[in-house]
Design a protein around this motif. Structure first.
Motif, PDB file in Angstrom:
ATOM      1  N   ALA A  79       0.835  -1.211   0.000  1.00  0.00           N
ATOM      2  CA  ALA A  79       0.000   0.000   0.000  1.00  0.00           C
ATOM      3  C   ALA A  79       0.866   1.257   0.000  1.00  0.00           C
ATOM      4  O   ALA A  79       0.580   2.222  -0.718  1.00  0.00           O
ATOM      5  N   GLY A  80       1.920   1.252   0.784  1.00  0.00           N
ATOM      6  CA  GLY A  80       2.816   2.408   0.824  1.00  0.00           C
ATOM      7  C   GLY A  80       3.511   2.642  -0.504  1.00  0.00           C
ATOM      8  O   GLY A  80       3.656   3.788  -0.952  1.00  0.00           O
ATOM      9  N   LEU A  81       3.918   1.579  -1.155  1.00  0.00           N
ATOM     10  CA  LEU A  81       4.582   1.714  -2.455  1.00  0.00           C
ATOM     11  C   LEU A  81       3.601   2.213  -3.518  1.00  0.00           C
ATOM     12  O   LEU A  81       3.946   3.082  -4.329  1.00  0.00           O
ATOM     13  N   ILE A  82       2.390   1.697  -3.495  1.00  0.00           N
ATOM     14  CA  ILE A  82       1.375   2.168  -4.447  1.00  0.00           C
ATOM     15  C   ILE A  82       1.043   3.630  -4.167  1.00  0.00           C
ATOM     16  O   ILE A  82       0.925   4.441  -5.092  1.00  0.00           O
ATOM     17  N   TRP A  83       0.901   3.968  -2.899  1.00  0.00           N
ATOM     18  CA  TRP A  83       0.638   5.359  -2.518  1.00  0.00           C
ATOM     19  C   TRP A  83       1.734   6.279  -3.053  1.00  0.00           C
ATOM     20  O   TRP A  83       1.454   7.361  -3.565  1.00  0.00           O
ATOM     21  N   SER A  84       2.983   5.833  -2.962  1.00  0.00           N
ATOM     22  CA  SER A  84       4.095   6.677  -3.433  1.00  0.00           C
ATOM     23  C   SER A  84       3.932   7.032  -4.912  1.00  0.00           C
ATOM     24  O   SER A  84       4.321   8.117  -5.336  1.00  0.00           O
ATOM     25  N   LEU A  85       3.355   6.135  -5.678  1.00  0.00           N
ATOM     26  CA  LEU A  85       3.169   6.395  -7.107  1.00  0.00           C
ATOM     27  C   LEU A  85       2.040   7.385  -7.379  1.00  0.00           C
ATOM     28  O   LEU A  85       1.978   7.971  -8.459  1.00  0.00           O
ATOM     29  N   LEU A  86       1.170   7.576  -6.407  1.00  0.00           N
ATOM     30  CA  LEU A  86       0.018   8.461  -6.581  1.00  0.00           C
ATOM     31  C   LEU A  86       0.248   9.877  -6.065  1.00  0.00           C
ATOM     32  O   LEU A  86      -0.580  10.755  -6.291  1.00  0.00           O
ATOM     33  N   ILE A  87       1.347  10.081  -5.370  1.00  0.00           N
ATOM     34  CA  ILE A  87       1.658  11.403  -4.810  1.00  0.00           C
ATOM     35  C   ILE A  87       2.008  12.363  -5.949  1.00  0.00           C
ATOM     36  O   ILE A  87       2.799  12.031  -6.829  1.00  0.00           O
ATOM     37  N   GLN A  88       1.413  13.540  -5.921  1.00  0.00           N
ATOM     38  CA  GLN A  88       1.614  14.520  -6.994  1.00  0.00           C
ATOM     39  C   GLN A  88       2.959  15.240  -6.922  1.00  0.00           C
ATOM     40  O   GLN A  88       3.566  15.520  -7.945  1.00  0.00           O
ATOM     41  N   ASN A  89       3.427  15.529  -5.722  1.00  0.00           N
ATOM     42  CA  ASN A  89       4.694  16.228  -5.562  1.00  0.00           C
ATOM     43  C   ASN A  89       5.833  15.257  -5.895  1.00  0.00           C
ATOM     44  O   ASN A  89       6.015  14.244  -5.223  1.00  0.00           O
ATOM     45  N   PRO A  90       6.636  15.566  -6.941  1.00  0.00           N
ATOM     46  CA  PRO A  90       7.657  14.613  -7.382  1.00  0.00           C
ATOM     47  C   PRO A  90       8.737  14.321  -6.334  1.00  0.00           C
ATOM     48  O   PRO A  90       9.265  13.203  -6.278  1.00  0.00           O
ATOM     49  N   VAL A  91       9.059  15.297  -5.508  1.00  0.00           N
ATOM     50  CA  VAL A  91      10.081  15.073  -4.480  1.00  0.00           C
ATOM     51  C   VAL A  91       9.539  14.143  -3.402  1.00  0.00           C
ATOM     52  O   VAL A  91      10.193  13.169  -3.018  1.00  0.00           O
ATOM     53  N   TRP A  92       8.329  14.424  -2.928  1.00  0.00           N
ATOM     54  CA  TRP A  92       7.737  13.573  -1.896  1.00  0.00           C
ATOM     55  C   TRP A  92       7.431  12.183  -2.429  1.00  0.00           C
ATOM     56  O   TRP A  92       7.502  11.196  -1.696  1.00  0.00           O
ATOM     57  N   GLN A  93       7.111  12.091  -3.701  1.00  0.00           N
ATOM     58  CA  GLN A  93       6.874  10.788  -4.312  1.00  0.00           C
ATOM     59  C   GLN A  93       8.115   9.902  -4.162  1.00  0.00           C
ATOM     60  O   GLN A  93       8.025   8.746  -3.776  1.00  0.00           O
ATOM     61  N   VAL A  94       9.267  10.484  -4.437  1.00  0.00           N
ATOM     62  CA  VAL A  94      10.532   9.737  -4.317  1.00  0.00           C
ATOM     63  C   VAL A  94      10.834   9.425  -2.853  1.00  0.00           C
ATOM     64  O   VAL A  94      11.223   8.296  -2.523  1.00  0.00           O
ATOM     65  N   TYR A  95      10.624  10.396  -1.964  1.00  0.00           N
ATOM     66  CA  TYR A  95      10.923  10.168  -0.546  1.00  0.00           C
ATOM     67  C   TYR A  95      10.070   9.043   0.045  1.00  0.00           C
ATOM     68  O   TYR A  95      10.572   8.188   0.772  1.00  0.00           O
ATOM     69  N   VAL A  96       8.797   9.052  -0.274  1.00  0.00           N
ATOM     70  CA  VAL A  96       7.905   8.013   0.254  1.00  0.00           C
ATOM     71  C   VAL A  96       8.280   6.649  -0.329  1.00  0.00           C
ATOM     72  O   VAL A  96       8.328   5.655   0.387  1.00  0.00           O
ATOM     73  N   ALA A  97       8.572   6.617  -1.617  1.00  0.00           N
ATOM     74  CA  ALA A  97       9.005   5.355  -2.241  1.00  0.00           C
ATOM     75  C   ALA A  97      10.296   4.862  -1.595  1.00  0.00           C
ATOM     76  O   ALA A  97      10.440   3.659  -1.324  1.00  0.00           O
ATOM     77  N   LEU A  98      11.240   5.767  -1.335  1.00  0.00           N
ATOM     78  CA  LEU A  98      12.498   5.378  -0.687  1.00  0.00           C
ATOM     79  C   LEU A  98      12.243   4.796   0.702  1.00  0.00           C
ATOM     80  O   LEU A  98      12.867   3.802   1.094  1.00  0.00           O
ATOM     81  N   PHE A  99      11.337   5.411   1.441  1.00  0.00           N
ATOM     82  CA  PHE A  99      11.031   4.902   2.783  1.00  0.00           C
ATOM     83  C   PHE A  99      10.501   3.471   2.712  1.00  0.00           C
ATOM     84  O   PHE A  99      10.999   2.579   3.411  1.00  0.00           O
ATOM     85  N   PHE A 100       9.489   3.245   1.874  1.00  0.00           N
ATOM     86  CA  PHE A 100       8.891   1.916   1.822  1.00  0.00           C
ATOM     87  C   PHE A 100       9.823   0.890   1.190  1.00  0.00           C
ATOM     88  O   PHE A 100       9.862  -0.263   1.621  1.00  0.00           O
ATOM     89  N   LEU A 101      10.587   1.282   0.189  1.00  0.00           N
ATOM     90  CA  LEU A 101      11.588   0.359  -0.362  1.00  0.00           C
ATOM     91  C   LEU A 101      12.649   0.036   0.686  1.00  0.00           C
ATOM     92  O   LEU A 101      13.134  -1.095   0.756  1.00  0.00           O
ATOM     93  N   GLY A 102      12.998   1.024   1.505  1.00  0.00           N
ATOM     94  CA  GLY A 102      13.949   0.782   2.599  1.00  0.00           C
ATOM     95  C   GLY A 102      13.402  -0.229   3.591  1.00  0.00           C
ATOM     96  O   GLY A 102      14.132  -1.124   4.052  1.00  0.00           O
ATOM     97  N   CYS A 103      12.115  -0.117   3.920  1.00  0.00           N
ATOM     98  CA  CYS A 103      11.485  -1.101   4.813  1.00  0.00           C
ATOM     99  C   CYS A 103      11.541  -2.497   4.207  1.00  0.00           C
ATOM    100  O   CYS A 103      11.854  -3.471   4.899  1.00  0.00           O
TER     101      CYS A 103
END
Length: 123
Positions: free
Chosen positions: A62-86
């Motif tokens: 869910a977190g990884l899918i959410w990261s793809l839906l975030i409009q802000n490109p910087v936050w999109q990468v940060y959220v994806a990095l967090f969940f990929l790190g997990c």
């Protein structure tokens, strides 16, 4: 680079949706074929433990899918990095405590995604 990173994020998310299904809904059927090293007589008694683990995999997905839906490109990468790190940490822990195969299936794709996202950020 970003397109490739997003493809890896989708692959990791889909893998974790599969893990969710396997552990929550197919633990006593299909999982027996996937986890052959696990003693067959323990599948039924560990059904609720596996379901709990599957739920956590669902949260990662869910977190990884959410990261793809975030409009802000910087936050999109940060959220994806967090969940990929997990996912990467879970893969490394699984490799140390259970099976090296867990790192290949779970940890390695996450680390590839992290590398691609970092390359995107710094290139």
């Amino acid at each position: 680079m970003l397109i490739l990173a997003k493809i890896v994020v989708v692959i990791v998310a889909l893998l974790h949706l599969y893990f969710l299904w396997l552990e929550m809904f197919a633990w006593t059927t299909k999982a027996k074929k996937v986890f052959r090293q696990f003693p067959e007589h323990l599948f039924e008694p560990t059904k609720t433990l596996a379901a709990n683990q599957g739920l956590y995999n669902g949260f990662l997905s869910a977190g990884l899918i959410w990261s793809l839906l975030i409009q802000n490109p910087v936050w999109q990468v940060y959220v994806a990095l967090f969940f990929l790190g997990c996912v990467a940490v879970a893969g490394m822990y699984g490799a140390v405590t259970a099976s090296k195969k867990i790192f290949v299936v779970q940890g390695l794709p996450a680390l590839i995604g992290i590398a691609l996202l970092l390359l995107h950020l710094f290139l």
